[in-house]
Design a protein around this motif. Structure first.
Motif, mmCIF file in Angstrom:
data_model
loop_
_atom_site.group_PDB
_atom_site.id
_atom_site.type_symbol
_atom_site.label_atom_id
_atom_site.label_comp_id
_atom_site.label_asym_id
_atom_site.label_seq_id
_atom_site.Cartn_x
_atom_site.Cartn_y
_atom_site.Cartn_z
ATOM 1 N N GLU A 3 0.566 -1.315 -0.163
ATOM 2 C CA GLU A 3 -0.350 -0.011 -0.559
ATOM 3 C C GLU A 3 0.872 0.845 0.317
ATOM 4 N N PRO A 4 0.638 2.323 -1.051
ATOM 5 C CA PRO A 4 1.765 3.148 -0.573
ATOM 6 C C PRO A 4 1.413 4.060 0.326
ATOM 7 N N GLN A 5 2.127 4.466 1.190
ATOM 8 C CA GLN A 5 2.334 5.886 2.122
ATOM 9 C C GLN A 5 2.512 7.698 1.875
ATOM 10 N N LEU A 6 2.467 8.044 1.960
ATOM 11 C CA LEU A 6 2.755 9.758 2.287
ATOM 12 C C LEU A 6 3.902 9.279 3.214
ATOM 13 N N ILE A 7 4.858 9.428 3.097
ATOM 14 C CA ILE A 7 6.867 9.198 3.574
ATOM 15 C C ILE A 7 6.974 11.120 3.461
ATOM 16 N N ALA A 8 8.324 11.378 4.385
ATOM 17 C CA ALA A 8 9.057 12.240 3.993
ATOM 18 C C ALA A 8 10.188 12.032 2.913
ATOM 19 N N PRO A 9 10.154 12.913 1.860
ATOM 20 C CA PRO A 9 11.141 12.913 1.169
ATOM 21 C C PRO A 9 12.555 11.543 0.833
ATOM 22 N N THR A 10 12.874 10.558 0.840
ATOM 23 C CA THR A 10 14.446 10.542 0.380
ATOM 24 C C THR A 10 15.138 10.348 -0.803
ATOM 25 N N VAL A 11 16.030 10.247 -0.202
ATOM 26 C CA VAL A 11 17.146 9.182 -1.011
ATOM 27 C C VAL A 11 17.084 8.279 -1.824
ATOM 28 N N ASP A 12 16.490 7.611 -1.284
ATOM 29 C CA ASP A 12 15.822 6.321 -1.336
ATOM 30 C C ASP A 12 15.405 6.084 -2.889
ATOM 31 N N VAL A 13 14.225 6.864 -3.210
ATOM 32 C CA VAL A 13 13.474 5.957 -4.346
ATOM 33 C C VAL A 13 14.215 7.776 -5.343
ATOM 34 N N VAL A 73 4.593 35.657 2.385
ATOM 35 C CA VAL A 73 5.933 33.904 2.104
ATOM 36 C C VAL A 73 5.111 33.036 3.137
ATOM 37 N N VAL A 74 4.457 31.363 3.020
ATOM 38 C CA VAL A 74 4.177 30.867 3.768
ATOM 39 C C VAL A 74 5.146 29.767 3.232
ATOM 40 N N ALA A 75 5.035 29.514 5.275
ATOM 41 C CA ALA A 75 5.390 27.990 5.495
ATOM 42 C C ALA A 75 5.125 27.326 4.781
ATOM 43 N N LYS A 76 5.722 25.638 3.874
ATOM 44 C CA LYS A 76 5.564 25.257 3.016
ATOM 45 C C LYS A 76 6.449 23.561 3.623
ATOM 46 N N SER A 77 4.956 22.200 3.169
ATOM 47 C CA SER A 77 6.119 21.332 3.651
ATOM 48 C C SER A 77 5.398 20.255 2.972
ATOM 49 N N THR A 78 6.301 18.913 2.440
ATOM 50 C CA THR A 78 5.794 17.692 1.042
ATOM 51 C C THR A 78 6.456 16.926 1.902
ATOM 52 N N ARG A 79 5.071 16.337 1.073
ATOM 53 C CA ARG A 79 5.251 14.704 1.451
ATOM 54 C C ARG A 79 5.004 13.977 0.848
ATOM 55 N N TRP A 80 6.183 12.630 0.020
ATOM 56 C CA TRP A 80 5.565 11.589 -0.954
ATOM 57 C C TRP A 80 5.401 10.926 -0.722
ATOM 58 N N TRP A 81 5.008 10.428 -2.096
ATOM 59 C CA TRP A 81 3.848 8.996 -1.814
ATOM 60 C C TRP A 81 4.402 8.416 -2.788
ATOM 61 N N VAL A 82 5.013 6.749 -1.309
ATOM 62 C CA VAL A 82 5.726 6.099 -2.136
ATOM 63 C C VAL A 82 4.777 4.610 -2.328
ATOM 64 N N ALA A 83 5.576 3.683 -2.849
ATOM 65 C CA ALA A 83 4.953 2.668 -2.694
ATOM 66 C C ALA A 83 5.825 1.595 -3.350
ATOM 67 N N ASP A 84 6.870 0.283 -2.375
ATOM 68 C CA ASP A 84 7.883 -0.546 -2.472
ATOM 69 C C ASP A 84 9.000 0.264 -2.768
ATOM 70 N N GLY A 85 9.396 1.410 -2.118
ATOM 71 C CA GLY A 85 10.899 2.369 -3.186
ATOM 72 C C GLY A 85 10.439 2.970 -4.462
ATOM 73 N N ARG A 90 2.686 13.146 -4.865
ATOM 74 C CA ARG A 90 3.599 14.607 -3.933
ATOM 75 C C ARG A 90 2.574 14.713 -3.675
ATOM 76 N N VAL A 91 2.404 16.236 -2.241
ATOM 77 C CA VAL A 91 1.986 16.226 -1.243
ATOM 78 C C VAL A 91 2.403 17.791 -1.189
ATOM 79 N N THR A 92 1.865 18.480 -1.169
ATOM 80 C CA THR A 92 2.446 19.939 -0.609
ATOM 81 C C THR A 92 1.789 20.692 -0.075
ATOM 82 N N PHE A 93 1.735 21.094 1.581
ATOM 83 C CA PHE A 93 1.272 21.763 2.342
ATOM 84 C C PHE A 93 1.129 22.782 2.154
ATOM 85 N N ARG A 94 0.709 23.885 2.796
ATOM 86 C CA ARG A 94 0.901 25.638 2.523
ATOM 87 C C ARG A 94 0.006 25.665 4.215
#
Length: 193
Positions: A3-13, A73-85, A90-94
């Motif tokens: 199942e895909p998951q929202l994760i913090a960005p990673t160099v693994d992909v 200017v607003v703060a933003k953060s990002t999560r990636w949608w990843v499954a099996d590497g 991606r989702v960006t949150f403002r």
């Protein structure tokens, strides 16, 4: 496939991410006028290819960044949608809204790589993003917008509890309350059960 998951960005992909960016580029994503992804394609593409450049991008994207706009200017953060590497999107949150984000951008922006579209990822990704917005970032209600011609995105937002407020220029503006998110999640688990 897991199942895909929202994760913090990673160099693994890294390899999968590069392939996804080529898909986005071939799909014309660089031309989108109000897109964080378009800006990143223009400014990071040359650096993403190297291990060091990608690591720098992941480090920056994995934290809280500044989203600089003409009206603030607003703060933003990002999560990636990843499954099996494999990077699927991606989702960006403002974290707050400027006047232009209130009209056109909203709190959440999402993108599914072209090769993974029409498989339910956008709906699942937005559903997974809403608790992050509500509970981790304290945003309730959440504003999500889409182009009035984007029927697929409109259906995704409505499936996740979005209630249309109005249309401003070409953008449809939907609000999603935490209670609507819980109701939509409950209905989905009931359908699967």
């Amino acid at each position: 496939m897991a199942e895909p998951q929202l994760i913090a960005p990673t160099v693994d992909v890294h390899a999968s991410f590069l392939a996804a960016m080529e898909e986005f580029r071939a799909d014309g994503a660089e031309a989108a006028p109000h897109s964080n992804l378009a800006g990143e394609l223009r400014t990071w593409a040359a650096r993403w290819r190297s291990v060091e450049g990608f690591a720098a991008y992941v480090e920056l994207t994995g934290g809280v960044e500044r989203d600089e706009r003409a009206d603030g200017v607003v703060a933003k953060s990002t999560r990636w949608w990843v499954a099996d590497g494999r990077y699927l999107g991606r989702v960006t949150f403002r974290h707050s809204l400027t006047p232009s984000l209130l009209d056109y951008g909203g709190h959440i922006g999402y993108a599914v790589r072209p090769g993974a579209r029409r498989r339910g990822h956008a709906t699942a990704m937005l559903r997974a993003a809403l608790p992050v917005a509500h509970h981790e970032l304290g945003i309730d209600p959440v504003l999500v917008t889409c182009d009035d011609t984007n029927t697929g995105s409109r259906k995704v937002i409505e499936a996740c509890g979005g209630v249309l407020e109005d249309q401003r220029a070409e953008k449809l503006r939907y609000w999603i309350h935490a209670t609507a998110t819980a109701t939509a999640a409950g209905q989905e688990s009931h359908r699967r059960g």
